[in-house]
Design an enzyme around this catalytic site. Structure first.
Site, short mmCIF file in Angstrom:
data_model
loop_
_atom_site.label_atom_id
_atom_site.label_comp_id
_atom_site.label_asym_id
_atom_site.label_seq_id
_atom_site.Cartn_x
_atom_site.Cartn_y
_atom_site.Cartn_z
N GLU A 182 0.86 -0.94 -0.05
CA GLU A 182 0.15 0.11 0.12
C GLU A 182 0.91 1.37 0.05
OE1 GLU A 182 -1.73 3.02 0.29
OE2 GLU A 182 -1.93 2.65 2.37
N GLU A 210 4.26 7.99 -4.98
CA GLU A 210 5.19 7.19 -3.65
C GLU A 210 6.29 6.49 -4.37
OE1 GLU A 210 4.72 5.86 0.53
OE2 GLU A 210 2.77 6.66 0.08
#
Ligand SMILES: C[S@@+](CC[C@H](N)C(=O)[O-])C[C@H]1O[C@@H](n2cnc3c(N)ncnc32)[C@H](O)[C@@H]1O
Length: 249
Positions: free
Chosen positions: A92, A101
């Site tokens: 995640e 990210e």
């Protein structure tokens, strides 16, 4: 994520799981509780790794979940992760703009170097959905209008300084907190496979998407910057809403 991990481990017989960006350790604990014999929880932030270690200790998971305080891209098999390799990768590491990210290089490396050949990934894919809305409050957070730009505590700001604000690619907001009007229908603009089973082509940056939206209401999505408007995107994982400045409208 919990239901998907449980189904994969119970139905797919995965014994060893790799959790990249474990954060609090939650997904690793879900995997261990679902029946995985060994879970490798990887966390690159030293602060988060300490939190994960403490959470695992308090939940009596330290024996089944091995915490690796490192960026996954620095790990190697068998030096850091022993053979046989994990057959299930859970991660995640998606930000509100989906890919911010550095999820693509992390997944590309993990699938090639850490996961067993043909291993499974959760999530396996993601879809970005766009919709135009009118929301003056959010627009003010991102764009300094001509009036604001020329008067800050009596000082003028140059357009270059203003551009720093405009160049912020997106932010994450709960739409329920902002009065807004929906101006168009919503459409998927981008679908990415994250499991490498398309040959890994979606894990290489550069894929572009486009969508034609049908106006459903009158309103304004552009004002002082005629080539910009807010775009609402919804992560296919369901819970995040974010806004980006689209320079093509
Ligand atoms: C959104 S949080 C994850 C939350 C976590 N799943 C949980 O339930 O608490 C993302 C975490 O992934 C870590 N991270 C991102 N990419 C990483 C990588 N390639 N290797 C290790 N950690 C990574 C970040 O430091 C951050 O703590």
């Amino acid at each position: 994520m919990q239901a998907a991990i449980q189904a994969a481990i119970k139905g797919g017989g995965h014994k060893t799981v790799l959790d990249i960006g474990t954060g609090t350790g939650l997904l690793s604990m879900i995997a261990a509780t679902a029946g995985a014999k060994r879970v490798f929880a990887v966390e690159g932030s030293p602060v988060m790794a300490r939190i994960a270690a403490e959470t695992l200790r308090r939940n009596k998971m330290a024996g089944r979940v091995a915490l690796l305080g490192a960026l996954s891209t620095s790990l190697r098999v068998p030096q850091d992760i022993p053979e046989p390799r994990p057959t299930l990768l859970v991660s995640e590491i998606l930000d509100s703009g989906l890919l911010g990210e550095r999820v693509l290089p992390s997944l590309r490396h993990a699938i090639k170097h850490l996961l067993a050949p043909g291993g499974c990934c959760i999530p396996a894919a993601a879809t970005v959905i766009v919709q135009c809305i009118e929301c003056p409050q959010l627009r003010r957070q991102h764009v300094l209008s001509g009036d604001h730009a020329s008067d800050h505590a009596g000082f003028g700001l140059t357009q270059d300084v203003v551009r720093l604000w405009v160049d912020e690619p997106y932010t994450c907001e709960q739409l329920a907190n902002f009065p807004h009007r929906v101006l168009t229908d919503s459409k998927p603009i981008l679908h990415l496979r994250l499991d490498g089973k398309d040959g890994g082509t979606d894990l290489v940056p550069g894929k572009k998407g486009s969508a034609t939206l049908r106006a459903t209401s009158t309103g304004t999505s552009c004002s002082s910057h005629p080539r910009q408007c807010y775009v609402l995107t919804e992560c296919s994982l369901g819970c995040l809403f974010c806004f980006g400045l689209c320079r093509n409208h």
